[in-house]
Motif scaffolding. Structure first.
Motif, PDB file in Angstrom:
ATOM      1  N   LEU A  91      34.024  45.791  35.510  1.00 19.68           N
ATOM      2  CA  LEU A  91      35.314  45.605  36.164  1.00 19.68           C
ATOM      3  C   LEU A  91      36.020  46.941  36.324  1.00 19.68           C
ATOM      4  O   LEU A  91      35.849  47.852  35.508  1.00 19.68           O
ATOM      5  CB  LEU A  91      36.192  44.653  35.346  1.00 19.68           C
ATOM      6  N   MET A  92      36.818  47.064  37.357  1.00 23.96           N
ATOM      7  CA  MET A  92      37.648  48.252  37.546  1.00 23.96           C
ATOM      8  C   MET A  92      38.849  48.152  36.599  1.00 23.96           C
ATOM      9  O   MET A  92      39.682  47.249  36.759  1.00 23.96           O
ATOM     10  CB  MET A  92      38.127  48.344  38.991  1.00 23.96           C
ATOM     11  N   PRO A  93      38.974  49.058  35.627  1.00 17.86           N
ATOM     12  CA  PRO A  93      40.027  48.921  34.616  1.00 17.86           C
ATOM     13  C   PRO A  93      41.432  49.080  35.165  1.00 17.86           C
ATOM     14  O   PRO A  93      42.391  48.579  34.573  1.00 17.86           O
ATOM     15  CB  PRO A  93      39.698  50.028  33.607  1.00 17.86           C
ATOM     16  N   PHE A  94      41.557  49.753  36.298  1.00 16.78           N
ATOM     17  CA  PHE A  94      42.879  50.006  36.884  1.00 16.78           C
ATOM     18  C   PHE A  94      43.251  48.964  37.937  1.00 16.78           C
ATOM     19  O   PHE A  94      44.264  49.115  38.616  1.00 16.78           O
ATOM     20  CB  PHE A  94      42.908  51.415  37.517  1.00 16.78           C
ATOM     21  N   LYS A  95      42.436  47.928  38.061  1.00 14.54           N
ATOM     22  CA  LYS A  95      42.728  46.863  39.011  1.00 14.54           C
ATOM     23  C   LYS A  95      42.946  45.548  38.267  1.00 14.54           C
ATOM     24  O   LYS A  95      42.341  45.299  37.229  1.00 14.54           O
ATOM     25  CB  LYS A  95      41.585  46.700  40.026  1.00 14.54           C
ATOM     26  N   THR A  96      43.802  44.705  38.810  1.00  9.76           N
ATOM     27  CA  THR A  96      44.099  43.409  38.208  1.00  9.76           C
ATOM     28  C   THR A  96      42.924  42.451  38.402  1.00  9.76           C
ATOM     29  O   THR A  96      41.956  42.755  39.115  1.00  9.76           O
ATOM     30  CB  THR A  96      45.349  42.789  38.835  1.00  9.76           C
ATOM     31  N   VAL A  97      43.020  41.279  37.784  1.00  8.87           N
ATOM     32  CA  VAL A  97      42.006  40.245  37.970  1.00  8.87           C
ATOM     33  C   VAL A  97      41.825  39.941  39.456  1.00  8.87           C
ATOM     34  O   VAL A  97      40.704  39.929  39.976  1.00  8.87           O
ATOM     35  CB  VAL A  97      42.391  38.960  37.189  1.00  8.87           C
ATOM     36  N   MET A  98      42.921  39.689  40.149  1.00  7.57           N
ATOM     37  CA  MET A  98      42.836  39.388  41.581  1.00  7.57           C
ATOM     38  C   MET A  98      42.202  40.538  42.346  1.00  7.57           C
ATOM     39  O   MET A  98      41.333  40.326  43.212  1.00  7.57           O
ATOM     40  CB  MET A  98      44.226  39.080  42.147  1.00  7.57           C
ATOM     41  N   GLU A  99      42.604  41.750  42.052  1.00  2.00           N
ATOM     42  CA  GLU A  99      42.076  42.909  42.779  1.00  2.00           C
ATOM     43  C   GLU A  99      40.589  43.110  42.508  1.00  2.00           C
ATOM     44  O   GLU A  99      39.843  43.533  43.395  1.00  2.00           O
ATOM     45  CB  GLU A  99      42.873  44.153  42.410  1.00  2.00           C
ATOM     46  N   ASN A 100      40.139  42.818  41.283  1.00  2.00           N
ATOM     47  CA  ASN A 100      38.713  42.912  40.975  1.00  2.00           C
ATOM     48  C   ASN A 100      37.922  41.843  41.710  1.00  2.00           C
ATOM     49  O   ASN A 100      36.855  42.114  42.257  1.00  2.00           O
ATOM     50  CB  ASN A 100      38.486  42.784  39.467  1.00  2.00           C
ATOM     51  N   VAL A 101      38.448  40.625  41.731  1.00  4.21           N
ATOM     52  CA  VAL A 101      37.729  39.526  42.370  1.00  4.21           C
ATOM     53  C   VAL A 101      37.614  39.733  43.874  1.00  4.21           C
ATOM     54  O   VAL A 101      36.599  39.383  44.492  1.00  4.21           O
ATOM     55  CB  VAL A 101      38.409  38.175  42.054  1.00  4.21           C
ATOM     56  N   GLU A 102      38.614  40.339  44.490  1.00  2.00           N
ATOM     57  CA  GLU A 102      38.636  40.466  45.953  1.00  2.00           C
ATOM     58  C   GLU A 102      37.938  41.731  46.461  1.00  2.00           C
ATOM     59  O   GLU A 102      37.902  41.962  47.674  1.00  2.00           O
ATOM     60  CB  GLU A 102      40.075  40.470  46.453  1.00  2.00           C
ATOM     61  N   LEU A 103      37.347  42.545  45.582  1.00  2.00           N
ATOM     62  CA  LEU A 103      36.785  43.833  45.995  1.00  2.00           C
ATOM     63  C   LEU A 103      35.800  43.697  47.158  1.00  2.00           C
ATOM     64  O   LEU A 103      35.907  44.404  48.163  1.00  2.00           O
ATOM     65  CB  LEU A 103      36.098  44.518  44.810  1.00  2.00           C
ATOM     66  N   GLY A 104      34.825  42.797  47.013  1.00  2.00           N
ATOM     67  CA  GLY A 104      33.816  42.666  48.055  1.00  2.00           C
ATOM     68  C   GLY A 104      34.396  42.235  49.377  1.00  2.00           C
ATOM     69  O   GLY A 104      34.015  42.752  50.438  1.00  2.00           O
TER      70      GLY A 104
END
Length: 253
Positions: A91-104
């Motif tokens: 996971l990207m530590p500087f991104k929220t749960v939502m931001e990590n899930v939406e990366l792709g």
């Protein structure tokens, strides 16, 4: 029993790594099929080549010989219809749960409103509603794996590959996550390839088990698991199957 179509066909896959002075064979002549909608478990000892095999299937590593056929076409490179969940959550530590899930979806150019709707569906599905704005350092190990699963599903994979995703979790959390993965699989009807070195986990989760040998990995046996769900790990049927597999494995049991 319903006859399922073949989704993926692995044929005579071998992988040898070469350097200037030596070579190392990780996989040797591995063949098996994956049926559409099934939960296939690949079971084998640590460092036998399971992850290398998964990376070949996913198009991340070049095979030495053999073929991987997905929906009738040979895989050459990464297929967008496949998703992966790793043992390390990445996971990207500087991104929220939502931001990590939406990366792709963000990288694909999908507009924010649509991708947030899709990602919210899978955040809810893995039981993380209310944690959308949390950062990874505020999450437990099991919650981080839920984020990884939600991220993989948000990209709408037809085939989900899971590489020992719960190996680092404590026993109670691992059991809870096994049930979550089964719940999602039964709800989403996606094809799953799941790797583990744990016999109980393999029998508990799988519709079928492909048993690999120690390195270099080859297929020792296949087992169809006809036990009803939810499965009882201390039932006679479960224990008899565990004994049968353990007597044919290179795992330390």
């Amino acid at each position: 029993m319903e006859q399922l179509e073949t989704k993926l066909k692995v044929s005579n896959i071998s992988k040898t790594f070469f350097n200037k002075k030596d070579y190392f064979t990780a996989i040797e002549d591995v063949s098996f099929d994956v049926k559409d909608g099934e939960f296939l478990v690949i079971l084998g000892p640590g460092r036998c080549g399971k992850t290398v095999l998964l990376n070949i299937i996913a198009g991340l590593v070049e095979k030495t010989s053999g073929s991987v056929i997905y929906d009738g076409k040979e895989i050459n490179g990464v297929d967008p219809e496949m998703g992966m969940v790793f043992q390390k959550t990445a996971l990207m530590p500087f991104k929220t749960v939502m931001e990590n899930v939406e990366l792709g979806l963000k990288f694909s150019g999908m507009d924010k409103k649509k991708r947030r709707e899709i990602c919210q569906k899978y955040i809810d599905l893995v039981g993380l509603q209310g944690f959308e704005n949390s950062y990874p350092n505020a999450l437990s190990g099991g919650m981080k794996q839920r984020v990884g699963i939600a991220r993989a599903y948000a990209n709408n994979p037809k085939l989900l590959i899971m590489d020992e995703p719960f190996g680092a979790l404590d026993a109670q959390t691992r059991y809870s996550m096994q049930n979550e993965v089964l719940r999602i699989w039964e709800q989403e009807k996606r094809t799953v390839i799941y790797v583990t070195n744990n016999i109980e986990e393999a029998i508990y989760l799988g519709t079928r088990i492909v048993l690999l040998s120690k390195c270099p990995a080859s297929v020792k046996a296949e087992y169809t698991i006809d036990l009803p769900r939810p499965r009882d790990m201390v039932s006679d049927e479960f224990m008899n199957l565990r004994t049968k597999i353990s007597e044919n494995t290179d795992l330390s049991v």
